[in-house]
Design a protein around this motif. Structure first.
Motif, mmCIF file in Angstrom:
data_model
loop_
_atom_site.group_PDB
_atom_site.id
_atom_site.type_symbol
_atom_site.label_atom_id
_atom_site.label_comp_id
_atom_site.label_asym_id
_atom_site.label_seq_id
_atom_site.Cartn_x
_atom_site.Cartn_y
_atom_site.Cartn_z
ATOM 1 N N SER A 63 0.863 -1.155 -0.058
ATOM 2 C CA SER A 63 0.045 -0.065 -0.046
ATOM 3 C C SER A 63 0.814 1.073 -0.101
ATOM 4 O O SER A 63 2.036 1.096 -0.009
ATOM 5 N N ASP A 64 0.171 2.367 0.117
ATOM 6 C CA ASP A 64 1.093 3.563 0.026
ATOM 7 C C ASP A 64 1.931 3.558 1.279
ATOM 8 O O ASP A 64 3.155 4.335 1.250
ATOM 9 N N SER A 65 1.720 2.937 2.325
ATOM 10 C CA SER A 65 2.448 3.100 3.408
ATOM 11 C C SER A 65 3.055 1.552 4.144
ATOM 12 O O SER A 65 3.430 1.660 5.189
ATOM 13 N N ASP A 78 6.206 5.625 8.042
ATOM 14 C CA ASP A 78 5.547 6.757 8.779
ATOM 15 C C ASP A 78 5.581 7.976 7.469
ATOM 16 O O ASP A 78 6.627 8.456 7.232
ATOM 17 N N SER A 79 4.371 8.699 6.922
ATOM 18 C CA SER A 79 4.543 9.530 5.849
ATOM 19 C C SER A 79 5.080 10.624 6.265
ATOM 20 O O SER A 79 5.476 11.309 5.469
ATOM 21 N N SER A 80 5.015 10.845 7.640
ATOM 22 C CA SER A 80 5.463 12.410 8.056
ATOM 23 C C SER A 80 6.856 12.178 8.634
ATOM 24 O O SER A 80 7.605 13.217 8.132
ATOM 25 N N THR A 81 7.223 11.340 9.125
ATOM 26 C CA THR A 81 8.604 10.958 9.630
ATOM 27 C C THR A 81 9.605 10.117 8.953
ATOM 28 O O THR A 81 10.904 10.407 9.101
ATOM 29 N N LEU A 82 9.142 9.434 8.127
ATOM 30 C CA LEU A 82 9.644 8.483 7.256
ATOM 31 C C LEU A 82 10.342 7.243 8.082
ATOM 32 O O LEU A 82 11.106 6.477 7.594
ATOM 33 N N ASP A 83 9.816 7.208 9.343
ATOM 34 C CA ASP A 83 10.191 6.093 10.105
ATOM 35 C C ASP A 83 9.832 4.728 9.615
ATOM 36 O O ASP A 83 8.529 4.693 9.055
#
Length: 122
Positions: free
Chosen positions: A22-24, A46-51
């Motif tokens: 999926s996207d994430s 994580d789309s915000s932190t790229l963790d």
């Protein structure tokens, strides 16, 4: 992002494969020289932190010589196929000595329990 790489598998893991679910989320498959097994894990980004978060590793095959040759194909956001040649499965009533029979396994992710189950081994 950190400048220091994070090691998610054994130093002697080879033949890695990745598939997008999926996207994430994604799934990976790799051969571990230290345990002589084919392993799989699923992960999220994580789309915000790229963790990156990864599940624990799950064994789906023990190496019997050539099962190091494998592949992975994403089907849905919670399922994927694992394919490998099992050199101990007989082909045409003879013991396969090298490439063996193609084995296909359906892997299903259970996000609520952070686990993977396997079915439809053929």
């Amino acid at each position: 992002l950190s400048d220091v790489p994070v090691q998610y598998a054994s130093v002697y893991s080879v033949n890695p494969h990745i598939t997008r679910l999926s996207d994430s989320s994604f799934a990976i498959s790799y051969y571990s020289n230290t345990s002589s097994e084919l392993l799989t894990r699923y992960g999220t980004v994580d789309s915000s932190t790229l963790d990156v978060s990864l599940s624990k590793s799950y064994r789906y095959a023990t190496d019997y010589n050539y099962s190091v040759y494998s592949s992975i194909v994403g089907l849905t956001d919670s399922s994927y196929l694992l394919l490998y040649f099992d050199s101990f499965v007989s082909v045409n009533n003879t013991q396969a000595g090298g490439s063996g029979a193609l084995t296909v396994i359906l892997a299903t992710i259970h996000a609520d329990s952070h686990s993977i189950s396997f079915s439809n081994r053929s």
